[in-house]
Design a protein around this motif. Structure first.
Motif, short mmCIF file in Angstrom:
data_model
loop_
_atom_site.label_atom_id
_atom_site.label_comp_id
_atom_site.label_asym_id
_atom_site.label_seq_id
_atom_site.Cartn_x
_atom_site.Cartn_y
_atom_site.Cartn_z
N HIS A 115 0.81 -1.23 0.00
CA HIS A 115 0.00 0.00 0.00
C HIS A 115 0.84 1.28 0.00
CE1 HIS A 115 0.58 -0.15 4.39
NE2 HIS A 115 0.25 1.15 4.40
N ASP A 116 2.02 1.22 0.62
CA ASP A 116 2.86 2.43 0.68
C ASP A 116 4.04 2.38 -0.28
OD1 ASP A 116 1.44 4.02 2.42
OD2 ASP A 116 2.41 3.20 4.22
N ASP A 118 -4.37 0.67 8.40
CA ASP A 118 -3.27 1.62 8.28
C ASP A 118 -3.35 2.69 9.37
OD1 ASP A 118 -1.05 2.81 7.02
OD2 ASP A 118 -2.34 4.13 5.83
FE FE2 Z 1 0.70 3.10 5.52
#
Ligand code: FE2
Ligand code: FE2
Length: 537
Positions: free
Chosen positions: A407-408, A489
Protein backbone atom coordinates in the motif's frame (compact mmCIF):
# COMPACT_ATOMS: atom_id res chain seq x y z
CA UNK A 1 -39.55 -71.06 -59.85
CA UNK A 2 -41.70 -73.64 -58.10
CA UNK A 3 -44.95 -72.74 -56.41
CA UNK A 4 -43.25 -73.34 -53.07
CA UNK A 5 -40.38 -70.98 -54.02
CA UNK A 6 -42.66 -68.22 -55.20
CA UNK A 7 -44.76 -68.50 -52.03
CA UNK A 8 -41.64 -68.19 -49.96
CA UNK A 9 -40.43 -65.24 -52.03
CA UNK A 10 -43.78 -63.52 -51.55
CA UNK A 11 -43.54 -64.06 -47.78
CA UNK A 12 -40.04 -62.62 -47.80
CA UNK A 13 -41.26 -59.53 -49.61
CA UNK A 14 -44.06 -59.09 -47.09
CA UNK A 15 -41.52 -59.33 -44.28
CA UNK A 16 -39.33 -56.76 -45.98
CA UNK A 17 -42.29 -54.44 -46.39
CA UNK A 18 -43.08 -54.74 -42.69
CA UNK A 19 -39.44 -54.16 -41.84
CA UNK A 20 -39.36 -51.06 -44.00
CA UNK A 21 -42.45 -49.74 -42.28
CA UNK A 22 -40.55 -49.93 -38.98
CA UNK A 23 -37.84 -47.72 -40.47
CA UNK A 24 -40.55 -45.23 -41.42
CA UNK A 25 -38.93 -41.91 -42.08
CA UNK A 26 -36.19 -42.63 -39.57
CA UNK A 27 -33.13 -41.44 -41.43
CA UNK A 28 -34.55 -37.94 -41.36
CA UNK A 29 -35.29 -37.85 -37.66
CA UNK A 30 -32.75 -37.67 -34.88
CA UNK A 31 -32.33 -41.13 -33.49
CA UNK A 32 -31.50 -41.67 -29.82
CA UNK A 33 -30.85 -44.66 -27.58
CA UNK A 34 -34.53 -44.89 -26.65
CA UNK A 35 -35.59 -45.04 -30.30
CA UNK A 36 -32.89 -47.59 -31.06
CA UNK A 37 -34.11 -49.88 -28.27
CA UNK A 38 -37.67 -49.51 -29.47
CA UNK A 39 -36.62 -50.47 -32.99
CA UNK A 40 -34.82 -53.58 -31.75
CA UNK A 41 -37.99 -54.58 -29.92
CA UNK A 42 -40.12 -54.04 -32.99
CA UNK A 43 -37.68 -56.04 -35.07
CA UNK A 44 -37.80 -58.94 -32.63
CA UNK A 45 -41.59 -58.73 -32.51
CA UNK A 46 -41.70 -58.97 -36.26
CA UNK A 47 -39.44 -62.04 -36.26
CA UNK A 48 -41.29 -63.91 -33.51
CA UNK A 49 -44.57 -63.11 -35.28
CA UNK A 50 -43.14 -64.37 -38.53
CA UNK A 51 -42.06 -67.64 -36.92
CA UNK A 52 -45.23 -67.99 -34.87
CA UNK A 53 -43.55 -68.50 -31.50
CA UNK A 54 -44.02 -67.34 -27.90
CA UNK A 55 -40.72 -65.77 -27.14
CA UNK A 56 -37.29 -64.83 -28.35
CA UNK A 57 -34.18 -62.81 -27.76
CA UNK A 58 -32.11 -60.64 -30.01
CA UNK A 59 -28.40 -60.42 -29.33
CA UNK A 60 -25.79 -58.01 -30.62
CA UNK A 61 -22.23 -59.30 -30.57
CA UNK A 62 -19.87 -57.04 -28.61
CA UNK A 63 -17.19 -56.22 -31.13
CA UNK A 64 -14.38 -56.03 -28.63
CA UNK A 65 -15.04 -59.13 -26.55
CA UNK A 66 -17.13 -61.28 -28.92
CA UNK A 67 -19.75 -61.75 -26.19
CA UNK A 68 -23.43 -61.82 -27.18
CA UNK A 69 -25.35 -59.01 -25.45
CA UNK A 70 -29.09 -59.27 -24.75
CA UNK A 71 -30.48 -56.38 -26.80
CA UNK A 72 -34.20 -57.20 -26.98
CA UNK A 73 -36.25 -59.82 -25.15
CA UNK A 74 -39.80 -60.82 -25.98
CA UNK A 75 -42.00 -63.03 -23.82
CA UNK A 76 -39.21 -63.66 -21.31
CA UNK A 77 -37.36 -61.76 -18.62
CA UNK A 78 -36.88 -58.26 -20.00
CA UNK A 79 -34.44 -57.35 -17.25
CA UNK A 80 -31.92 -59.43 -19.16
CA UNK A 81 -31.51 -56.59 -21.66
CA UNK A 82 -27.99 -55.23 -21.45
CA UNK A 83 -26.56 -58.40 -19.89
CA UNK A 84 -23.68 -60.13 -21.57
CA UNK A 85 -23.30 -63.85 -22.17
CA UNK A 86 -19.93 -65.46 -21.91
CA UNK A 87 -18.28 -65.80 -25.30
CA UNK A 88 -18.74 -69.24 -26.85
CA UNK A 89 -21.04 -70.49 -24.08
CA UNK A 90 -24.50 -71.91 -24.60
CA UNK A 91 -26.47 -72.11 -27.81
CA UNK A 92 -26.22 -68.40 -28.56
CA UNK A 93 -22.47 -68.36 -27.86
CA UNK A 94 -21.99 -71.35 -30.14
CA UNK A 95 -24.02 -69.80 -32.96
CA UNK A 96 -22.10 -66.53 -32.63
CA UNK A 97 -18.75 -68.34 -32.75
CA UNK A 98 -19.49 -70.85 -35.50
CA UNK A 99 -21.77 -68.69 -37.63
CA UNK A 100 -24.09 -71.68 -38.12
CA UNK A 101 -27.73 -72.01 -37.06
CA UNK A 102 -28.76 -74.33 -34.21
CA UNK A 103 -31.93 -76.27 -33.52
CA UNK A 104 -32.83 -77.81 -30.16
CA UNK A 105 -36.12 -79.66 -30.37
CA UNK A 106 -36.09 -80.51 -26.70
CA UNK A 107 -34.23 -77.84 -24.80
CA UNK A 108 -34.14 -79.76 -21.52
CA UNK A 109 -32.14 -82.55 -23.14
CA UNK A 110 -29.85 -80.32 -25.16
CA UNK A 111 -26.17 -80.55 -24.17
CA UNK A 112 -25.32 -77.01 -25.26
CA UNK A 113 -28.25 -75.11 -23.78
CA UNK A 114 -27.74 -73.11 -20.59
CA UNK A 115 -31.41 -72.76 -19.69
CA UNK A 116 -31.03 -70.26 -16.92
CA UNK A 117 -29.77 -67.45 -19.09
CA UNK A 118 -31.61 -67.71 -22.34
CA UNK A 119 -35.20 -67.64 -21.18
CA UNK A 120 -35.23 -66.03 -17.78
CA UNK A 121 -37.14 -66.86 -14.64
CA UNK A 122 -40.59 -68.41 -14.68
CA UNK A 123 -40.43 -69.41 -18.30
CA UNK A 124 -40.56 -73.02 -19.45
CA UNK A 125 -38.58 -73.50 -22.61
CA UNK A 126 -39.53 -76.36 -24.88
CA UNK A 127 -37.83 -75.92 -28.25
CA UNK A 128 -35.19 -73.45 -29.43
CA UNK A 129 -33.90 -72.18 -32.70
CA UNK A 130 -30.97 -69.80 -33.02
CA UNK A 131 -29.70 -68.16 -36.17
CA UNK A 132 -26.65 -65.99 -36.80
CA UNK A 133 -27.07 -62.56 -38.33
CA UNK A 134 -24.12 -61.93 -40.58
CA UNK A 135 -22.90 -58.75 -42.14
CA UNK A 136 -20.35 -59.77 -44.73
CA UNK A 137 -18.33 -62.48 -43.00
CA UNK A 138 -18.90 -61.11 -39.51
CA UNK A 139 -21.55 -62.39 -37.17
CA UNK A 140 -23.01 -59.15 -35.82
CA UNK A 141 -25.93 -60.68 -33.95
CA UNK A 142 -27.91 -63.77 -33.05
CA UNK A 143 -31.67 -64.29 -33.10
CA UNK A 144 -32.91 -66.92 -30.69
CA UNK A 145 -36.56 -67.94 -30.77
CA UNK A 146 -38.29 -70.17 -28.23
CA UNK A 147 -41.42 -72.33 -28.08
CA UNK A 148 -43.05 -72.53 -31.44
CA UNK A 149 -46.81 -72.18 -30.98
CA UNK A 150 -47.75 -75.18 -33.11
CA UNK A 151 -45.37 -78.12 -33.17
CA UNK A 152 -41.63 -77.63 -32.90
CA UNK A 153 -39.08 -75.62 -34.81
CA UNK A 154 -37.82 -77.56 -37.79
CA UNK A 155 -35.43 -77.24 -40.71
CA UNK A 156 -38.07 -75.41 -42.70
CA UNK A 157 -38.26 -72.71 -40.01
CA UNK A 158 -34.48 -72.46 -39.98
CA UNK A 159 -34.41 -72.04 -43.72
CA UNK A 160 -37.01 -69.31 -43.42
CA UNK A 161 -35.10 -67.42 -40.74
CA UNK A 162 -31.87 -67.71 -42.75
CA UNK A 163 -33.70 -66.37 -45.76
CA UNK A 164 -34.82 -63.30 -43.82
CA UNK A 165 -31.48 -62.76 -42.14
CA UNK A 166 -29.91 -60.53 -44.85
CA UNK A 167 -32.73 -58.02 -44.34
CA UNK A 168 -32.44 -58.27 -40.58
CA UNK A 169 -28.69 -57.85 -40.95
CA UNK A 170 -28.93 -54.54 -42.85
CA UNK A 171 -31.40 -53.23 -40.31
CA UNK A 172 -29.28 -54.28 -37.33
CA UNK A 173 -26.11 -52.94 -38.87
CA UNK A 174 -27.81 -49.59 -39.23
CA UNK A 175 -28.85 -49.60 -35.55
CA UNK A 176 -25.42 -50.77 -34.37
CA UNK A 177 -23.68 -48.03 -36.35
CA UNK A 178 -26.12 -45.40 -35.11
CA UNK A 179 -25.53 -46.40 -31.52
CA UNK A 180 -21.80 -46.52 -31.99
CA UNK A 181 -21.80 -43.10 -33.54
CA UNK A 182 -23.88 -41.80 -30.70
CA UNK A 183 -21.53 -43.29 -28.14
CA UNK A 184 -18.64 -41.78 -30.03
CA UNK A 185 -20.25 -38.35 -30.04
CA UNK A 186 -21.06 -38.66 -26.34
CA UNK A 187 -17.52 -39.66 -25.56
CA UNK A 188 -16.07 -36.85 -27.64
CA UNK A 189 -18.33 -34.38 -25.86
CA UNK A 190 -17.29 -35.66 -22.47
CA UNK A 191 -13.62 -35.65 -23.43
CA UNK A 192 -13.98 -32.10 -24.65
CA UNK A 193 -15.67 -31.09 -21.39
CA UNK A 194 -12.92 -32.83 -19.48
CA UNK A 195 -10.13 -31.05 -21.30
CA UNK A 196 -11.91 -27.72 -20.77
CA UNK A 197 -12.15 -28.57 -17.10
CA UNK A 198 -8.51 -29.55 -16.79
CA UNK A 199 -7.48 -26.23 -18.33
CA UNK A 200 -9.91 -24.15 -16.31
CA UNK A 201 -9.15 -21.58 -13.62
CA UNK A 202 -10.79 -23.53 -10.85
CA UNK A 203 -8.65 -24.51 -7.91
CA UNK A 204 -6.69 -27.73 -8.14
CA UNK A 205 -8.92 -29.62 -5.75
CA UNK A 206 -12.06 -28.87 -7.76
CA UNK A 207 -10.32 -29.69 -11.03
CA UNK A 208 -9.06 -33.10 -9.99
CA UNK A 209 -12.29 -34.06 -8.24
CA UNK A 210 -14.36 -33.23 -11.31
CA UNK A 211 -11.80 -34.89 -13.56
CA UNK A 212 -12.02 -38.16 -11.62
CA UNK A 213 -15.83 -37.99 -11.79
CA UNK A 214 -15.69 -37.52 -15.56
CA UNK A 215 -13.13 -40.30 -15.99
CA UNK A 216 -15.18 -42.73 -13.92
CA UNK A 217 -18.23 -42.11 -16.08
CA UNK A 218 -16.22 -42.43 -19.29
CA UNK A 219 -15.02 -45.93 -18.42
CA UNK A 220 -18.37 -46.86 -16.81
CA UNK A 221 -16.98 -47.48 -13.35
CA UNK A 222 -18.90 -47.16 -10.08
CA UNK A 223 -16.27 -45.18 -8.18
CA UNK A 224 -12.79 -43.87 -8.65
CA UNK A 225 -9.92 -42.19 -6.88
CA UNK A 226 -6.76 -40.24 -7.37
CA UNK A 227 -3.80 -41.00 -5.17
CA UNK A 228 -0.82 -38.67 -5.07
CA UNK A 229 2.79 -39.51 -4.30
CA UNK A 230 4.50 -38.40 -1.11
CA UNK A 231 7.98 -38.39 -2.60
CA UNK A 232 9.89 -38.29 0.66
CA UNK A 233 8.13 -41.24 2.24
CA UNK A 234 7.60 -43.15 -1.04
CA UNK A 235 3.93 -43.48 -0.17
CA UNK A 236 0.60 -42.85 -1.84
CA UNK A 237 -2.22 -40.90 -0.21
CA UNK A 238 -5.80 -40.33 -1.37
CA UNK A 239 -6.27 -36.87 -2.84
CA UNK A 240 -9.72 -37.67 -4.27
CA UNK A 241 -11.91 -40.64 -3.38
CA UNK A 242 -15.41 -40.69 -4.80
CA UNK A 243 -18.18 -42.50 -2.96
CA UNK A 244 -18.97 -42.87 0.71
CA UNK A 245 -15.55 -44.09 1.80
CA UNK A 246 -13.68 -40.82 1.30
CA UNK A 247 -13.18 -40.04 4.99
CA UNK A 248 -11.73 -43.44 5.87
CA UNK A 249 -9.58 -43.61 2.76
CA UNK A 250 -8.09 -40.19 3.38
CA UNK A 251 -6.54 -41.47 6.59
CA UNK A 252 -4.96 -44.36 4.74
CA UNK A 253 -1.57 -44.49 3.05
CA UNK A 254 -0.07 -47.09 0.75
CA UNK A 255 3.61 -47.86 0.50
CA UNK A 256 5.09 -48.15 -2.98
CA UNK A 257 4.53 -51.75 -4.00
CA UNK A 258 1.60 -52.19 -1.61
CA UNK A 259 -1.77 -52.99 -3.13
CA UNK A 260 -2.63 -52.58 -6.77
CA UNK A 261 -2.14 -48.80 -6.71
CA UNK A 262 1.23 -49.27 -5.00
CA UNK A 263 2.25 -51.81 -7.63
CA UNK A 264 1.25 -49.44 -10.43
CA UNK A 265 3.21 -46.59 -8.80
CA UNK A 266 6.29 -48.77 -8.38
CA UNK A 267 6.19 -50.36 -11.83
CA UNK A 268 5.00 -47.19 -13.60
CA UNK A 269 2.70 -49.49 -15.59
CA UNK A 270 -1.09 -49.56 -15.95
CA UNK A 271 -2.96 -52.60 -14.70
CA UNK A 272 -6.39 -54.17 -15.11
CA UNK A 273 -7.48 -56.63 -12.44
CA UNK A 274 -10.85 -58.03 -13.38
CA UNK A 275 -11.13 -60.27 -10.34
CA UNK A 276 -9.52 -58.80 -7.25
CA UNK A 277 -10.22 -61.94 -5.21
CA UNK A 278 -7.76 -63.81 -7.41
CA UNK A 279 -4.98 -61.21 -7.37
CA UNK A 280 -2.42 -61.37 -4.58
CA UNK A 281 -1.45 -57.74 -5.06
CA UNK A 282 -4.94 -56.56 -4.01
CA UNK A 283 -4.85 -54.72 -0.66
CA UNK A 284 -7.80 -56.13 1.29
CA UNK A 285 -7.52 -53.77 4.26
CA UNK A 286 -9.03 -50.83 2.40
CA UNK A 287 -12.24 -52.77 1.73
CA UNK A 288 -12.27 -54.17 5.26
CA UNK A 289 -12.09 -50.68 6.71
CA UNK A 290 -14.64 -49.07 4.41
CA UNK A 291 -17.04 -51.99 3.95
CA UNK A 292 -16.84 -51.42 0.21
CA UNK A 293 -16.51 -54.44 -2.10
CA UNK A 294 -13.93 -53.98 -4.84
CA UNK A 295 -14.65 -56.45 -7.61
CA UNK A 296 -12.43 -55.16 -10.36
CA UNK A 297 -9.95 -52.33 -10.80
CA UNK A 298 -8.49 -50.36 -13.63
CA UNK A 299 -5.42 -48.53 -12.40
CA UNK A 300 -2.98 -46.29 -14.27
CA UNK A 301 0.03 -44.23 -13.20
CA UNK A 302 0.04 -40.44 -13.57
CA UNK A 303 3.47 -39.68 -14.98
CA UNK A 304 5.27 -36.37 -15.26
CA UNK A 305 8.63 -36.38 -17.04
CA UNK A 306 8.92 -40.10 -16.44
CA UNK A 307 8.29 -39.74 -12.69
CA UNK A 308 5.19 -41.11 -10.99
CA UNK A 309 3.29 -38.27 -9.38
CA UNK A 310 0.08 -40.16 -8.75
CA UNK A 311 -2.23 -43.06 -9.58
CA UNK A 312 -5.79 -43.04 -10.91
CA UNK A 313 -8.10 -45.93 -10.05
CA UNK A 314 -11.45 -46.76 -11.63
CA UNK A 315 -13.28 -49.35 -9.56
CA UNK A 316 -16.10 -51.79 -10.41
CA UNK A 317 -17.08 -51.62 -14.05
CA UNK A 318 -20.85 -51.21 -14.13
CA UNK A 319 -21.34 -53.30 -17.28
CA UNK A 320 -19.07 -56.32 -17.45
CA UNK A 321 -15.30 -56.16 -17.19
CA UNK A 322 -12.71 -53.49 -17.89
CA UNK A 323 -11.36 -53.78 -21.43
CA UNK A 324 -8.20 -52.86 -23.25
CA UNK A 325 -10.02 -49.87 -24.66
CA UNK A 326 -10.85 -48.63 -21.14
CA UNK A 327 -7.20 -49.00 -20.26
CA UNK A 328 -6.05 -46.99 -23.27
CA UNK A 329 -8.62 -44.32 -22.58
CA UNK A 330 -7.66 -44.00 -18.93
CA UNK A 331 -3.95 -43.91 -19.79
CA UNK A 332 -4.44 -40.99 -22.14
CA UNK A 333 -6.62 -39.19 -19.60
CA UNK A 334 -3.96 -39.70 -16.95
CA UNK A 335 -1.58 -37.69 -19.14
CA UNK A 336 -4.05 -34.82 -19.15
CA UNK A 337 -4.46 -35.03 -15.38
CA UNK A 338 -0.66 -34.97 -15.08
CA UNK A 339 -0.51 -31.73 -17.06
CA UNK A 340 -3.26 -30.18 -14.93
CA UNK A 341 -1.45 -31.18 -11.73
CA UNK A 342 1.85 -29.81 -13.05
CA UNK A 343 0.22 -26.53 -14.02
CA UNK A 344 -1.38 -26.24 -10.63
CA UNK A 345 1.84 -26.80 -8.73
CA UNK A 346 3.68 -24.42 -11.05
CA UNK A 347 1.01 -21.82 -10.47
CA UNK A 348 1.22 -22.29 -6.70
CA UNK A 349 5.00 -21.98 -6.78
CA UNK A 350 4.83 -18.87 -8.92
CA UNK A 351 2.34 -17.31 -6.54
CA UNK A 352 4.55 -18.13 -3.57
CA UNK A 353 7.68 -16.75 -5.24
CA UNK A 354 5.86 -13.62 -6.29
CA UNK A 355 4.58 -13.02 -2.77
CA UNK A 356 8.09 -13.49 -1.38
CA UNK A 357 9.47 -10.94 -3.85
CA UNK A 358 6.73 -8.51 -2.94
CA UNK A 359 7.37 -9.03 0.77
CA UNK A 360 11.06 -8.31 0.45
CA UNK A 361 10.32 -5.30 -1.74
CA UNK A 362 7.94 -3.96 0.91
CA UNK A 363 10.59 -4.51 3.57
CA UNK A 364 13.25 -2.71 1.52
CA UNK A 365 10.99 0.31 1.13
CA UNK A 366 10.25 0.37 4.83
CA UNK A 367 13.93 0.53 5.71
CA UNK A 368 14.01 4.05 4.30
CA UNK A 369 11.59 5.23 6.95
CA UNK A 370 13.08 4.50 10.38
CA UNK A 371 9.88 5.42 12.23
CA UNK A 372 7.61 2.93 10.61
CA UNK A 373 9.55 -0.33 11.08
CA UNK A 374 7.18 -3.29 10.77
CA UNK A 375 4.30 -1.06 9.63
CA UNK A 376 3.59 -3.04 6.45
CA UNK A 377 3.51 -6.39 8.19
CA UNK A 378 1.13 -5.08 10.81
CA UNK A 379 -1.17 -3.50 8.21
CA UNK A 380 -1.30 -6.90 6.49
CA UNK A 381 -2.11 -8.56 9.80
CA UNK A 382 -4.89 -6.11 10.75
CA UNK A 383 -6.36 -6.19 7.23
CA UNK A 384 -6.57 -9.97 7.31
CA UNK A 385 -8.16 -9.85 10.78
CA UNK A 386 -10.96 -7.77 9.26
CA UNK A 387 -11.20 -10.04 6.21
CA UNK A 388 -11.47 -13.17 8.33
CA UNK A 389 -14.08 -11.55 10.56
CA UNK A 390 -16.11 -10.63 7.47
CA UNK A 391 -15.66 -14.06 5.88
CA UNK A 392 -13.66 -12.73 2.94
CA UNK A 393 -11.70 -15.57 1.38
CA UNK A 394 -10.08 -16.93 -1.77
CA UNK A 395 -8.93 -14.53 -4.46
CA UNK A 396 -10.30 -11.47 -2.72
CA UNK A 397 -8.36 -12.26 0.44
CA UNK A 398 -5.20 -12.83 -1.64
CA UNK A 399 -5.72 -9.49 -3.32
CA UNK A 400 -6.19 -7.74 0.00
CA UNK A 401 -3.00 -9.26 1.37
CA UNK A 402 -0.99 -8.17 -1.64
CA UNK A 403 -2.45 -4.67 -1.65
CA UNK A 404 -1.80 -4.28 2.08
CA UNK A 405 1.80 -5.38 1.55
CA UNK A 406 2.31 -2.79 -1.17
CA UNK A 407 0.00 0.00 0.00
CA UNK A 408 2.86 2.43 0.68
CA UNK A 409 5.11 1.35 -2.19
CA UNK A 410 4.71 4.85 -3.69
CA UNK A 411 6.79 6.28 -0.83
CA UNK A 412 9.72 5.18 -2.94
CA UNK A 413 9.12 8.38 -4.93
CA UNK A 414 8.98 10.69 -1.88
CA UNK A 415 12.08 12.66 -1.01
CA UNK A 416 14.05 11.61 2.06
CA UNK A 417 13.81 15.12 3.47
CA UNK A 418 10.06 14.64 3.71
CA UNK A 419 9.87 10.95 4.41
CA UNK A 420 12.45 11.03 7.21
CA UNK A 421 11.60 14.45 8.66
CA UNK A 422 11.61 14.10 12.44
CA UNK A 423 8.71 16.53 12.85
CA UNK A 424 5.21 17.26 11.62
CA UNK A 425 5.16 18.04 7.88
CA UNK A 426 4.31 21.54 6.71
CA UNK A 427 1.51 22.06 4.17
CA UNK A 428 3.73 21.88 1.08
CA UNK A 429 5.46 18.77 2.36
CA UNK A 430 2.14 17.16 3.20
CA UNK A 431 0.88 17.86 -0.33
CA UNK A 432 3.99 16.09 -1.68
CA UNK A 433 3.45 13.18 0.72
CA UNK A 434 -0.14 12.83 -0.51
CA UNK A 435 1.21 11.79 -3.90
CA UNK A 436 2.39 8.39 -2.65
CA UNK A 437 -0.81 6.45 -3.46
CA UNK A 438 -0.75 7.71 -7.07
CA UNK A 439 2.99 7.03 -7.42
CA UNK A 440 2.43 3.50 -6.10
CA UNK A 441 -0.43 2.93 -8.54
CA UNK A 442 1.77 4.18 -11.40
CA UNK A 443 4.63 1.86 -10.51
CA UNK A 444 2.41 -1.22 -10.18
CA UNK A 445 0.38 -0.31 -13.25
CA UNK A 446 3.35 -1.51 -15.28
CA UNK A 447 2.91 -5.10 -14.07
CA UNK A 448 -0.19 -6.54 -15.79
CA UNK A 449 -0.44 -9.53 -13.44
CA UNK A 450 -1.17 -7.37 -10.39
CA UNK A 451 -3.37 -4.73 -11.96
CA UNK A 452 -6.27 -5.82 -9.78
CA UNK A 453 -4.56 -4.74 -6.56
CA UNK A 454 -4.07 -1.14 -7.71
CA UNK A 455 -7.42 0.19 -6.39
CA UNK A 456 -6.42 -0.93 -2.89
CA UNK A 457 -3.22 1.06 -3.14
CA UNK A 458 -4.53 4.13 -4.91
CA UNK A 459 -7.46 4.62 -2.52
CA UNK A 460 -6.10 3.66 0.89
CA UNK A 461 -6.20 7.31 2.02
CA UNK A 462 -9.73 7.96 0.81
CA UNK A 463 -12.44 8.69 3.40
CA UNK A 464 -15.82 7.01 3.60
CA UNK A 465 -17.49 10.47 3.36
CA UNK A 466 -15.45 11.49 0.30
CA UNK A 467 -13.08 13.86 2.13
CA UNK A 468 -9.94 11.82 1.48
CA UNK A 469 -7.45 11.76 -1.37
CA UNK A 470 -6.52 11.41 -4.25
CA UNK A 471 -9.97 11.26 -5.91
CA UNK A 472 -12.46 11.97 -3.14
CA UNK A 473 -14.35 8.69 -3.68
CA UNK A 474 -16.96 7.83 -1.07
CA UNK A 475 -19.17 5.08 0.37
CA UNK A 476 -19.65 1.91 -1.65
CA UNK A 477 -17.85 3.35 -4.67
CA UNK A 478 -14.67 3.01 -2.64
CA UNK A 479 -13.10 -0.38 -3.33
CA UNK A 480 -13.66 -2.78 -0.44
CA UNK A 481 -9.96 -3.58 -0.17
CA UNK A 482 -9.14 0.14 0.19
CA UNK A 483 -11.78 0.57 2.91
CA UNK A 484 -10.18 -2.25 4.88
CA UNK A 485 -6.57 -1.11 4.46
CA UNK A 486 -7.54 2.40 5.48
CA UNK A 487 -8.70 1.16 8.90
CA UNK A 488 -5.67 -1.12 9.38
CA UNK A 489 -3.27 1.62 8.28
CA UNK A 490 -4.72 4.32 10.54
CA UNK A 491 -4.85 2.02 13.55
CA UNK A 492 -1.18 1.13 13.13
CA UNK A 493 -0.18 4.77 12.63
CA UNK A 494 -1.90 5.66 15.91
CA UNK A 495 -0.46 2.80 17.93
CA UNK A 496 3.22 3.32 16.95
CA UNK A 497 5.67 6.03 17.96
CA UNK A 498 5.93 9.01 15.63
CA UNK A 499 8.73 11.61 15.58
CA UNK A 500 6.30 14.13 17.00
CA UNK A 501 4.39 11.94 19.51
CA UNK A 502 4.44 8.70 21.44
CA UNK A 503 2.31 5.68 20.48
CA UNK A 504 -1.32 5.83 21.55
CA UNK A 505 -2.88 2.90 23.44
CA UNK A 506 -4.93 0.30 21.54
CA UNK A 507 -8.02 1.29 23.54
CA UNK A 508 -7.63 4.90 22.56
CA UNK A 509 -6.95 4.02 18.92
CA UNK A 510 -10.03 1.77 18.75
CA UNK A 511 -12.12 4.53 20.28
CA UNK A 512 -10.82 6.89 17.61
CA UNK A 513 -11.76 4.43 14.85
CA UNK A 514 -15.28 4.23 16.29
CA UNK A 515 -15.42 8.00 16.55
CA UNK A 516 -14.63 8.38 12.85
CA UNK A 517 -16.78 5.45 11.83
CA UNK A 518 -19.14 6.65 9.09
CA UNK A 519 -17.03 9.72 8.30
CA UNK A 520 -13.49 8.48 7.67
CA UNK A 521 -14.21 4.75 7.85
CA UNK A 522 -16.81 2.24 6.68
CA UNK A 523 -18.77 1.41 9.87
CA UNK A 524 -19.22 -2.27 8.99
CA UNK A 525 -15.48 -2.83 8.80
CA UNK A 526 -14.69 -0.80 11.91
CA UNK A 527 -17.14 -3.02 13.75
CA UNK A 528 -15.48 -6.12 12.29
CA UNK A 529 -12.06 -4.89 13.36
CA UNK A 530 -13.23 -4.18 16.91
CA UNK A 531 -14.85 -7.62 17.11
CA UNK A 532 -11.74 -9.35 15.75
CA UNK A 533 -9.68 -7.49 18.34
CA UNK A 534 -11.91 -8.59 21.19
CA UNK A 535 -11.68 -12.16 19.95
CA UNK A 536 -7.90 -12.03 20.02
CA UNK A 537 -7.89 -10.83 23.59
FE1 FE2 B 1 0.70 3.10 5.52
FE1 FE2 C 1 -0.13 5.46 2.98
Amino acid sequence: MTVQQSKSRAKELIFLKKLLSIYGDLPRQRINTGIINKLYNELLGLITGELACDAGSLFVIDRETGSPVFTAVKGGDESLVGKKLEKGKGIVGKVADTGAGYLAKDASKDPVWMGEVSSGKGFATTDIMACPIKYGNDVIGVIEVLNKKKGMFNRQDMKRLLQLSPHISVFMKYLIDELEQQRFINMQTRLYELSMLLNSNLDTKAIVTNAIKAIVSLVHADVGSLLLVDKEKQELFFEVALGDSEKVLKEMRLKFGQGIAGWVAQQKKPLVVNDTSKDERFFKKADQKTGFVTKNILCVPVLSKGEVIGVIQAINKSDGLFTKRDLELLTSLADQVAIALENASLHEELKRTFLEVVESLAEAIEKRDPYTGGHTKRVVKYSLMIADQMGIEGDERDRLKMAALLHDVGKIGIDDSILRKPAILDDAEFEKMKEHPSIGADILGKIPQIKNIIPGILYHHEWYNGRGYPDGLSGQSLPLVARIISIADTYDAMTTDRPYRKALTPEFALAELKKFSGTQFDPAYVEAFVKAFEKQK
